[in-house]
Design a protein around this motif. Sequence first.
Motif, PDB file in Angstrom:
ATOM      1  N   ALA A  81      -3.961   9.934   0.378  1.00 46.51           N
ATOM      2  CA  ALA A  81      -5.071   9.067  -0.005  1.00 46.51           C
ATOM      3  C   ALA A  81      -6.105   8.993   1.116  1.00 46.51           C
ATOM      4  CB  ALA A  81      -4.554   7.672  -0.347  1.00 46.51           C
ATOM      5  N   CYS A  82      -5.649   8.882   2.353  1.00 42.01           N
ATOM      6  CA  CYS A  82      -6.568   8.852   3.486  1.00 42.01           C
ATOM      7  C   CYS A  82      -7.338  10.165   3.615  1.00 42.01           C
ATOM      8  CB  CYS A  82      -5.799   8.562   4.776  1.00 42.01           C
ATOM      9  SG  CYS A  82      -5.033   6.920   4.852  1.00 42.01           S
ATOM     10  N   LEU A  83      -6.651  11.269   3.403  1.00 38.85           N
ATOM     11  CA  LEU A  83      -7.295  12.576   3.512  1.00 38.85           C
ATOM     12  C   LEU A  83      -8.336  12.801   2.420  1.00 38.85           C
ATOM     13  CD1 LEU A  83      -4.112  14.734   4.230  1.00 38.85           C
ATOM     14  CD2 LEU A  83      -5.995  14.357   5.831  1.00 38.85           C
ATOM     15  N   ALA A  84      -8.034  12.295   1.228  1.00 37.92           N
ATOM     16  CA  ALA A  84      -8.912  12.538   0.081  1.00 37.92           C
ATOM     17  C   ALA A  84      -9.969  11.458  -0.100  1.00 37.92           C
ATOM     18  CB  ALA A  84      -8.064  12.653  -1.186  1.00 37.92           C
ATOM     19  N   GLY A  85      -9.979  10.465   0.800  1.00 33.54           N
ATOM     20  CA  GLY A  85     -10.975   9.405   0.712  1.00 33.54           C
ATOM     21  C   GLY A  85     -10.660   8.354  -0.327  1.00 33.54           C
ATOM     22  N   GLY A  86      -9.391   8.260  -0.728  1.00 32.67           N
ATOM     23  CA  GLY A  86      -8.996   7.272  -1.715  1.00 32.67           C
ATOM     24  C   GLY A  86      -8.431   6.019  -1.078  1.00 32.67           C
ATOM     25  N   GLU A  87      -7.986   5.106  -1.928  1.00 30.59           N
ATOM     26  CA  GLU A  87      -7.414   3.849  -1.465  1.00 30.59           C
ATOM     27  C   GLU A  87      -5.913   4.004  -1.324  1.00 30.59           C
ATOM     28  OE1 GLU A  87      -7.633  -0.060  -0.125  1.00 30.59           O
ATOM     29  OE2 GLU A  87      -9.293   1.279  -0.692  1.00 30.59           O
ATOM     30  N   PRO A  88      -5.332   3.740  -0.151  1.00 28.76           N
ATOM     31  CA  PRO A  88      -3.877   3.837  -0.004  1.00 28.76           C
ATOM     32  C   PRO A  88      -3.167   2.894  -0.965  1.00 28.76           C
ATOM     33  CG  PRO A  88      -4.933   3.702   2.145  1.00 28.76           C
ATOM     34  CD  PRO A  88      -5.993   3.405   1.125  1.00 28.76           C
ATOM     35  N   PRO A  89      -1.949   3.234  -1.376  1.00 29.05           N
ATOM     36  CA  PRO A  89      -1.224   2.432  -2.359  1.00 29.05           C
ATOM     37  C   PRO A  89      -0.737   1.095  -1.830  1.00 29.05           C
ATOM     38  CG  PRO A  89       0.151   4.230  -1.579  1.00 29.05           C
ATOM     39  CD  PRO A  89      -1.220   4.460  -1.027  1.00 29.05           C
ATOM     40  N   LEU A  90      -0.785   0.888  -0.530  1.00 30.61           N
ATOM     41  CA  LEU A  90      -0.470  -0.414   0.057  1.00 30.61           C
ATOM     42  C   LEU A  90      -1.209  -0.543   1.386  1.00 30.61           C
ATOM     43  CD1 LEU A  90       1.712   0.422   2.433  1.00 30.61           C
ATOM     44  CD2 LEU A  90       3.359   0.213   0.597  1.00 30.61           C
ATOM     45  N   GLY A  91      -1.246  -1.755   1.921  1.00 34.93           N
ATOM     46  CA  GLY A  91      -1.960  -1.983   3.177  1.00 34.93           C
ATOM     47  C   GLY A  91      -1.313  -1.249   4.334  1.00 34.93           C
ATOM     48  N   ILE A  92      -2.101  -0.543   5.131  1.00 40.59           N
ATOM     49  CA  ILE A  92      -1.530   0.286   6.205  1.00 40.59           C
ATOM     50  C   ILE A  92      -1.821  -0.273   7.598  1.00 40.59           C
ATOM     51  CG2 ILE A  92      -1.589   2.363   4.778  1.00 40.59           C
ATOM     52  CD1 ILE A  92      -4.054   3.275   6.351  1.00 40.59           C
ATOM     53  N   HIS A  93      -2.424  -1.461   7.680  1.00 37.30           N
ATOM     54  CA  HIS A  93      -2.746  -2.019   9.005  1.00 37.30           C
ATOM     55  C   HIS A  93      -1.517  -2.118   9.918  1.00 37.30           C
ATOM     56  CE1 HIS A  93      -5.056  -4.280  11.957  1.00 37.30           C
ATOM     57  NE2 HIS A  93      -4.055  -5.152  12.026  1.00 37.30           N
ATOM     58  N   PRO A  94      -0.334  -2.549   9.423  1.00 37.25           N
ATOM     59  CA  PRO A  94       0.826  -2.646  10.333  1.00 37.25           C
ATOM     60  C   PRO A  94       1.260  -1.305  10.912  1.00 37.25           C
ATOM     61  CG  PRO A  94       1.210  -3.893   8.320  1.00 37.25           C
ATOM     62  CD  PRO A  94      -0.010  -3.060   8.083  1.00 37.25           C
ATOM     63  N   PHE A  95       0.858  -0.207  10.274  1.00 40.79           N
ATOM     64  CA  PHE A  95       1.286   1.122  10.717  1.00 40.79           C
ATOM     65  C   PHE A  95       0.230   1.838  11.545  1.00 40.79           C
ATOM     66  CE2 PHE A  95       2.924   0.414   6.287  1.00 40.79           C
ATOM     67  CZ  PHE A  95       4.199   0.057   6.645  1.00 40.79           C
ATOM     68  N   ARG A  96      -0.852   1.160  11.892  1.00 38.53           N
ATOM     69  CA  ARG A  96      -1.968   1.822  12.565  1.00 38.53           C
ATOM     70  C   ARG A  96      -1.498   2.484  13.871  1.00 38.53           C
ATOM     71  NH1 ARG A  96      -1.735  -3.373  13.471  1.00 38.53           N
ATOM     72  NH2 ARG A  96      -2.318  -4.254  15.496  1.00 38.53           N
TER      73      ARG A  96
END
Length: 385
Positions: free
Chosen positions: A361-376
Amino acid sequence: MPTGNSSDVIVIGAGVVGAACAFYAARAGLTVTVVDRGSVAGGTTGAGEGNLLVSDKEPGPELELALLSAGLWRELAAELPEEIEYEPKGGLVVASGEAGMHALRDFAAGQRKAGVTAQEVPADRLRELEPHLAPGLPGGFLYPQDAQVMPALAAAHLLRAAGERVRVRLGERVTGLLTGSAGEVRGVRTTAGEIHGPRVVNAAGTWGGELARLAGVELPVLPRRGFVLVTEPLPRVVRHKVYAADYVADVASGSAGLQTSAVVEGTPAGPVLIGASRERVGFDRTLSTEVLRRLAAGATALFPVLATVRALRTYTGFRPYLPDHLPAIGPDPRVPGLLHACGHEGAGIGLAPATGLIVAACLAGGEPPLGIHPFRPERFGPFQS
């Protein structure tokens, strides 16, 4: 498909996480080159038991990732060949005393609020589920969402199912990143030459920190060694993944010292797999008779029938450990075009599909299926030039 030495994305690492990233990126319409210094599943993936677990995770970001992955694994099992040995057998966590049983109840109550199915099993029903369990145990919890795959086959079939959009280059070690004038990623340099592409995914597992350093950033991935004992083939003596309650605490611990807790599970092929141990000793592969003794003792305490069974072999692996026990997933703002998908410790096989879907999703410019802030990825420190 990738042309020449160029593709839309370069994934470094051909373990199950890298394979999942390539699979979902290809599904998103991107061309992918997967490069690995060894073979498919030649690192942590090939030394794993194939556990797909929600039972050992407390409420929070990792459990959200695990629940998403559990659903994705079910979808993949319907699509990929049966040879990945997907088995939705469930997990059974058992207590050794009443204090442990109270702790399991509290733990399960929190998990249920987060969407986990956890069913209390009283003492008189334990042996209905596992006839060979030791007598006298006070009870446990059944987790029907737990499952298992054969990890090396899962990685190989994910790469194959990705189709012609994915090219795999094995036996090539990445020696550097190619960057543009503004520091943006332009590709990688390997022992066999250059591979060009505007985005690079670090799925190098235990070597993810080493790869990050090549890009000039900090990602403190450390190896956490574990051993697995493999028995001779048996009739189905162990029906579920069965583990002692203290396994959950060991998974969450940051200790560098040796920890062992009983984990026992059967396989479709017959052998029983016995774990689990954890210790930070670098990449030392020296066989530890003390660890093997502890593993055998823990397994036979749970399943006395195993006392007369031969252990045919043992294998060693290194879990990619990050200090806060969460993987690094997603774009690295310190290096434009660099993404990370590593640091999953012992949960990488279970968390691979959700990780791959997020990265795609990040590569294709889409919205990730869940919040990814904790994994930054940048949460561990500043840019290191």
